[in-house]
Design a protein around this motif. Structure first.
Motif, short mmCIF file in Angstrom:
data_model
loop_
_atom_site.label_atom_id
_atom_site.label_comp_id
_atom_site.label_asym_id
_atom_site.label_seq_id
_atom_site.Cartn_x
_atom_site.Cartn_y
_atom_site.Cartn_z
N ASN A 1 0.82 -1.21 0.00
CA ASN A 1 0.00 0.00 0.00
C ASN A 1 0.86 1.26 0.00
OD1 ASN A 1 -3.13 -0.42 0.34
ND2 ASN A 1 -2.08 -2.13 1.31
N LEU A 2 1.95 1.24 0.73
CA LEU A 2 2.84 2.39 0.74
C LEU A 2 3.37 2.69 -0.66
CD1 LEU A 2 5.05 1.99 3.94
CD2 LEU A 2 3.58 3.91 3.36
N GLU A 3 3.65 1.65 -1.42
CA GLU A 3 4.18 1.83 -2.77
C GLU A 3 3.19 2.63 -3.63
OE1 GLU A 3 6.69 -0.69 -6.02
OE2 GLU A 3 5.36 -1.77 -4.68
N GLN A 4 1.91 2.45 -3.39
CA GLN A 4 0.89 3.19 -4.17
C GLN A 4 0.89 4.68 -3.82
OE1 GLN A 4 -0.60 1.45 -6.62
NE2 GLN A 4 0.73 -0.15 -5.82
N PHE A 5 1.40 5.02 -2.63
CA PHE A 5 1.41 6.41 -2.18
C PHE A 5 2.62 7.19 -2.72
CE2 PHE A 5 -0.63 4.67 1.93
CZ PHE A 5 -1.86 4.57 1.30
#
Length: 185
Positions: free
Chosen positions: A177-181
């Protein structure tokens, strides 16, 4: 701040700083910074209080030094991971390393709950991100200061929530999920 006044430390000075930083981090596993005195740190490190003050102005300065030293362990060791050529991959490895450390030292992070301690963490993370982002900012077209403050604040809030959860999400879920941010490629 005293630790920046000397351009080069000898081995004895580095050893003393390491002993003090390790003592503080060890005590943070047990109780909040507000309940830790300089005397407690000195007793754990087995150094005299005057030695402490020869190296640091106060325990917040020591905390800043300790976190700054820890941050070096989060850096990717792969030389091909460079924030200028692949900021997303670089920061994902950095986040993964930080999350692994924090997961195994959960108690230490959870005791850092005061405003002063969080301010120190926020400033250290912001400064590190800003330095790395400044290397790639001109090509990416964003303000490194604003971007670093945005991500540092969000990451600290996310990490605090993650570590204080009774059933924390798996690290892999958090990282995906962090990668999407991270909009930068």
């Amino acid at each position: 701040m005293k630790q920046t006044s000397q351009p080069r430390e000898d081995l004895r000075q580095r050893r003393t700083r390491k002993l003090l930083a390790d003592a503080l981090l060890s005590l943070l596993e047990e109780r909040p910074l507000s309940e830790i005195s300089v005397v407690d740190i000195c007793q754990r490190a087995m150094v005299h209080r005057t030695t402490f003050y020869a190296h640091f102005d106060d325990k917040l300065a020591l905390l800043r030094y300790a976190v700054d030293e820890l941050q070096k362990y989060f850096e990717p060791v792969d030389p091909s991971l460079d924030p200028r050529t692949g900021p997303r991959e670089y920061f994902m490895v950095l986040f993964h390393n930080a999350l692994s450390f924090l997961k195994s030292h959960r108690g230490m992070f959870l005791t850092v709950q005061g405003a002063a301690e969080f301010y120190v963490l926020d400033e250290i993370i912001t400064d590190a991100l800003k330095r790395k982002l400044s290397e790639s900012a001109p090509a990416a077209g964003f303000d490194p200061e604003l971007t670093a403050r945005f991500y540092a604040g969000g990451l600290l809030a996310l990490i605090r929530w993650w570590l204080s959860s009774d059933e924390p999400l798996p690290t892999s879920h958090l990282l995906s999920n962090l990668e999407q941010f991270i909009p930068i490629q």
